[in-house]
Design a protein around this motif. Structure first.
Motif, mmCIF file in Angstrom:
data_model
loop_
_atom_site.group_PDB
_atom_site.id
_atom_site.type_symbol
_atom_site.label_atom_id
_atom_site.label_comp_id
_atom_site.label_asym_id
_atom_site.label_seq_id
_atom_site.Cartn_x
_atom_site.Cartn_y
_atom_site.Cartn_z
ATOM 1 N N ARG A 1 2.450 1.567 -3.453
ATOM 2 C CA ARG A 1 1.454 2.003 -4.429
ATOM 3 C C ARG A 1 1.210 3.501 -4.327
ATOM 4 O O ARG A 1 1.181 4.216 -5.337
ATOM 5 N N GLN A 2 1.064 3.987 -3.096
ATOM 6 C CA GLN A 2 0.779 5.405 -2.910
ATOM 7 C C GLN A 2 1.981 6.296 -3.247
ATOM 8 O O GLN A 2 1.803 7.474 -3.572
ATOM 9 N N ASP B 1 0.833 -1.208 0.000
ATOM 10 C CA ASP B 1 0.000 0.000 0.000
ATOM 11 C C ASP B 1 0.865 1.255 0.000
ATOM 12 O O ASP B 1 0.605 2.208 -0.751
#
Length: 202
Positions: A123-124, A120
């Motif tokens: 991805r960010q 996560d």
């Protein structure tokens, strides 16, 4: 294995544990990309980070092993390339969102919850149009390959990685064969998860 365990493993070898050449799937996945800012999470002794820097990437390399990071610094210095090194646990490390053109996660094996947090954050941290590359020992390697961790709970599958990459465009998601040399001049195959995904431009 915790950071002390990795420190001991790296320190026990006079040579780089994983060698100086980049992983073959890293090379395949990055080929053709325009160099920009890159983040190598769980960079180990820095073989991929140094290779990226040699090709013009502005690399930040993160690992929780101070010995591994120091070896990475030495490798980059020998090659005459700049890499920003950080000692940090990637399960807690939070890169600035939207700041990297390339994020690499190579052979990071964690329980599912920890891996989900790392994916996560990775991805960010991608810029619009940026690329995320995830490579690791595949769960199928237990029965059909060689080497790697033997705990199925920390091995990867393409499906599990893709599930953690909501909002990205999946360019590649497969179990790939990687030849591993044997002592008699031959080779046997290891099975690796390889996932390449991009963040949409808009």
């Amino acid at each position: 294995m915790d950071s002390n365990g990795w420190d001991a493993r790296y320190a026990s070898s006079p040579d780089l544990v994983w060698g100086v050449e980049p992983n073959r799937f890293v090379v395949e996945s990055v080929d053709g990309l325009t160099p920009g800012s890159a983040l190598d999470l769980a960079a180990g002794e820095g073989r991929n980070a140094a290779w990226l820097a040699e090709r013009g990437w502005r690399v930040t390399a993160v690992d929780f092993s101070p010995v591994g990071v120091e070896r990475g610094r030495e490798l980059a210095a020998r090659r005459g390339v700049p890499v920003e090194w950080r000692v940090a646990d990637v399960t807690a490390y939070r890169p600035v969102p939207g700041s990297y053109d390339l994020v690499l996660i190579s052979y990071l094996h964690l329980p599912a919850e920890d891996l989900a947090r790392v994916l996560d954050a990775a991805r960010q941290s991608l810029c619009p149009g940026g690329t995320l590359v995830v490579i690791g020992h595949d769960r199928a390697n237990l029965s059909g390959g060689t080497g790697g961790p033997q705990d199925p709970a920390i091995l990867l599958t393409p499906e599990a990685v893709v599930d953690g990459l909501a909002g990205l465009r999946i360019q590649r998601a497969e179990t790939a064969r990687r030849p591993v040399p044997t002592g008699d001049g031959g080779s046997v195959d290891a099975l690796d998860t390889v996932v390449v995904a991009t963040r949409p431009d808009a």
